[in-house]
Design a protein around this motif. Structure first.
Motif, mmCIF file in Angstrom:
data_model
loop_
_atom_site.group_PDB
_atom_site.id
_atom_site.type_symbol
_atom_site.label_atom_id
_atom_site.label_comp_id
_atom_site.label_asym_id
_atom_site.label_seq_id
_atom_site.Cartn_x
_atom_site.Cartn_y
_atom_site.Cartn_z
ATOM 1 N N ILE A 182 0.858 -1.187 0.000
ATOM 2 C CA ILE A 182 0.000 0.000 0.000
ATOM 3 C C ILE A 182 0.891 1.233 0.000
ATOM 4 C CG2 ILE A 182 -1.923 -1.138 1.176
ATOM 5 C CD1 ILE A 182 -1.045 0.378 3.756
ATOM 6 N N ASN A 183 0.337 2.342 -0.462
ATOM 7 C CA ASN A 183 1.051 3.616 -0.417
ATOM 8 C C ASN A 183 0.794 4.309 0.914
ATOM 9 O OD1 ASN A 183 2.308 3.645 -2.937
ATOM 10 N ND2 ASN A 183 0.477 4.400 -3.942
ATOM 11 N N ILE A 184 1.841 4.874 1.480
ATOM 12 C CA ILE A 184 1.757 5.671 2.701
ATOM 13 C C ILE A 184 2.425 7.010 2.431
ATOM 14 C CG2 ILE A 184 2.595 5.894 5.101
ATOM 15 C CD1 ILE A 184 0.518 3.766 4.985
ATOM 16 N N GLU A 185 1.783 8.093 2.841
ATOM 17 C CA GLU A 185 2.396 9.412 2.711
ATOM 18 C C GLU A 185 3.148 9.730 3.996
ATOM 19 O OE1 GLU A 185 1.284 13.982 1.445
ATOM 20 O OE2 GLU A 185 -0.199 12.391 1.190
ATOM 21 N N THR A 186 4.414 10.087 3.849
ATOM 22 C CA THR A 186 5.226 10.391 5.018
ATOM 23 C C THR A 186 4.946 11.805 5.516
ATOM 24 O OG1 THR A 186 7.110 11.337 3.831
ATOM 25 C CG2 THR A 186 7.085 8.932 4.098
ATOM 26 N N LYS A 187 5.419 12.077 6.691
ATOM 27 C CA LYS A 187 5.276 13.402 7.304
ATOM 28 C C LYS A 187 5.903 14.490 6.425
ATOM 29 C CE LYS A 187 6.735 15.888 11.416
ATOM 30 N NZ LYS A 187 7.450 15.810 12.673
ATOM 31 N N PHE A 188 6.865 14.096 5.605
ATOM 32 C CA PHE A 188 7.614 15.053 4.795
ATOM 33 C C PHE A 188 7.090 15.169 3.362
ATOM 34 C CE2 PHE A 188 10.281 12.983 7.989
ATOM 35 C CZ PHE A 188 10.493 14.068 8.823
#
Length: 67
Positions: free
Chosen positions: A4-10
């Protein structure tokens, strides 16, 4: 394997294998996803419940999308 895709804090997007998640932890600055044998990933999630819900519902991506 389920990626799955996860968006990082950055603001980066990464693909993770959901079977490699060992724990999810909320610290003062972010919710972190820990993967087996890898560093923690700082995410944009606001709490653990939202992270778990997303991981369970997120659409799987194919390996061709990762490469």
């Amino acid at each position: 394997m389920r990626f799955i895709n996860i968006e990082t804090k950055f603001g980066d997007t990464i693909a993770i294998n959901t079977k490699m998640i060992t724990k999810i932890e909320h610290n003062l600055d972010a919710v972190y996803i820990f993967l087996c044998g890898a560093a923690a990933i700082a995410t944009k999630f606001t709490d653990i419940d939202h992270a778990v819900d997303y991981i369970q519902r997120a659409p799987s991506i194919s390996l061709s999308e990762v490469a």
